[in-house]
Scaffold this motif. Structure first.
Motif, PDB file in Angstrom:
ATOM      1  N   SER B  77      -0.947  -1.723   1.310  1.00  0.00           N
ATOM      2  CA  SER B  77      -0.018  -0.607   0.878  1.00  0.00           C
ATOM      3  C   SER B  77       0.857  -0.228   2.017  1.00  0.00           C
ATOM      4  O   SER B  77       0.665   0.599   2.837  1.00  0.00           O
ATOM      5  N   LEU B  78       2.387  -0.865   1.870  1.00  0.00           N
ATOM      6  CA  LEU B  78       3.133  -0.975   2.947  1.00  0.00           C
ATOM      7  C   LEU B  78       3.500   0.764   3.103  1.00  0.00           C
ATOM      8  O   LEU B  78       3.862   1.436   2.422  1.00  0.00           O
ATOM      9  N   GLN B  79       3.658   0.881   4.562  1.00  0.00           N
ATOM     10  CA  GLN B  79       4.041   2.261   5.012  1.00  0.00           C
ATOM     11  C   GLN B  79       5.322   1.915   5.710  1.00  0.00           C
ATOM     12  O   GLN B  79       5.707   0.817   6.122  1.00  0.00           O
ATOM     13  N   SER B  80       6.245   3.057   5.888  1.00  0.00           N
ATOM     14  CA  SER B  80       7.459   3.030   6.524  1.00  0.00           C
ATOM     15  C   SER B  80       7.409   2.142   7.707  1.00  0.00           C
ATOM     16  O   SER B  80       8.315   1.560   8.310  1.00  0.00           O
ATOM     17  N   GLU B  81       6.254   2.563   8.583  1.00  0.00           N
ATOM     18  CA  GLU B  81       6.288   2.023   9.960  1.00  0.00           C
ATOM     19  C   GLU B  81       5.958   0.303  10.147  1.00  0.00           C
ATOM     20  O   GLU B  81       5.827  -0.220  11.057  1.00  0.00           O
ATOM     21  N   ASP B  82       5.461  -0.178   8.789  1.00  0.00           N
ATOM     22  CA  ASP B  82       5.134  -1.543   8.687  1.00  0.00           C
ATOM     23  C   ASP B  82       6.576  -2.420   8.550  1.00  0.00           C
ATOM     24  O   ASP B  82       6.421  -3.860   8.635  1.00  0.00           O
ATOM     25  N   PHE B  83       7.507  -1.741   8.161  1.00  0.00           N
ATOM     26  CA  PHE B  83       8.818  -2.855   8.006  1.00  0.00           C
ATOM     27  C   PHE B  83       9.027  -3.219   9.291  1.00  0.00           C
ATOM     28  O   PHE B  83       9.536  -2.590  10.187  1.00  0.00           O
ATOM     29  N   ALA B  84       9.113  -4.709   9.438  1.00  0.00           N
ATOM     30  CA  ALA B  84       9.297  -5.330  10.673  1.00  0.00           C
ATOM     31  C   ALA B  84       9.151  -7.003  10.476  1.00  0.00           C
ATOM     32  O   ALA B  84       9.290  -7.150   9.366  1.00  0.00           O
ATOM     33  N   VAL B  85       9.224  -7.559  11.556  1.00  0.00           N
ATOM     34  CA  VAL B  85       9.204  -9.163  11.489  1.00  0.00           C
ATOM     35  C   VAL B  85       7.779  -9.543  11.916  1.00  0.00           C
ATOM     36  O   VAL B  85       7.356  -8.933  13.084  1.00  0.00           O
TER      37      VAL B  85
END
Lengths: 122, 107
Positions: B77-85
């Motif tokens: 469940s993606l959280q905002s802090e997971d947006f990355a490479v």
């Protein structure tokens, strides 16, 4: 705490030289293999060089072999990367990184330096 | 040299959704596979090792699976802090190699 603090880097002309340093603290530096990993702008990660904990074994990517030298000063807890005959394609952020495990033969990296930019340009 | 191929190159996901990232090796690496998370302007951070063991500081919504040549990183469940490479890396044999990365961005 366990950390790697990098210094060196900057802008250099093609054919020039530069030395990067990586100061380790918070762990027994002489017990871990160390690496230099680079990342060209907008690109992925590339392992550049490795040195075993005692300095007895090194590895270089073909792209830097004969031009770069990795070394370490265990009593002073410092890792180095001497870069000679620099080319435009060496432009990248350079990271030092530590093996996850003690005395590993091959490993992943759980401690990273903050990175330092090397720009090769005339 | 073992080549790691990550797919997709970019994954657009909404917060709260599930993300599944793939890493395929050109030959078996057993379970000697790590995942890293990298945010802009930061060094990579070890996320997973041994294919499925979470590194310190990462929550249980991150899970890894696979062995041999096929590996998956799932963020439940993606959280905002997971947006990355996210990069995979094999450490089964020299030279150690990285995949090309998967960018997880906001849909």
């Amino acid at each position: 705490q366990v950390q790697l603090v990098q210094s060196g880097g900057g802008v250099v002309q093609p054919g020039g030289s530069l030395r990067l340093s990586c100061a380790a603290s918070g762990f027994t530096f002489s017990s871990y293999g160390m690496h230099w990993v680079r990342q060209a702008p907008g690109k992925g990660l590339e392992l550049v060089a490795f040195i075993r904990n005692d300095g007895g074994t090194t590895y270089y990517a073909d792209s830097v072999k004969g031009r770069f030298t990795i070394s370490r000063d265990n009593p002073r807890n410092i890792l180095y990367l001497q870069m000679n005959s620099l080319r435009a394609e060496d432009t990248a952020v350079y990271y030092c990184a530590r093996d996850f495990s003690l005395l590993a033969v091959a490993d992943c990296f759980n401690v990273w330096g903050q990175g330092t930019m090397v720009t090769v340009s005339s | 040299e073992i080549v790691l191929t990550q797919s997709p190159a970019t994954l657009s996901v909404s917060a709260g959704e599930r993300a599944t990232l793939s890493c395929r090796a050109s030959q078996s690496v057993s379970r000697d596979l790590a995942w890293y998370q990298q945010k802009p302007g930061q060094a990579p951070r070890l996320l997973m090792y041994g294919a499925s063991t979470r590194a310190t500081g990462f929550p249980a919504r991150f899970s890894g699976s696979g062995s041999g040549t096929e590996f998956t990183l799932t963020i439940s469940s993606l959280q905002s802090e997971d947006f990355a490479v996210y990069y995979c890396q094999q450490y089964n044999s020299w030279p150690l190699t990285f995949g090309g990365g998967t960018k997880v961005d906001i849909k």
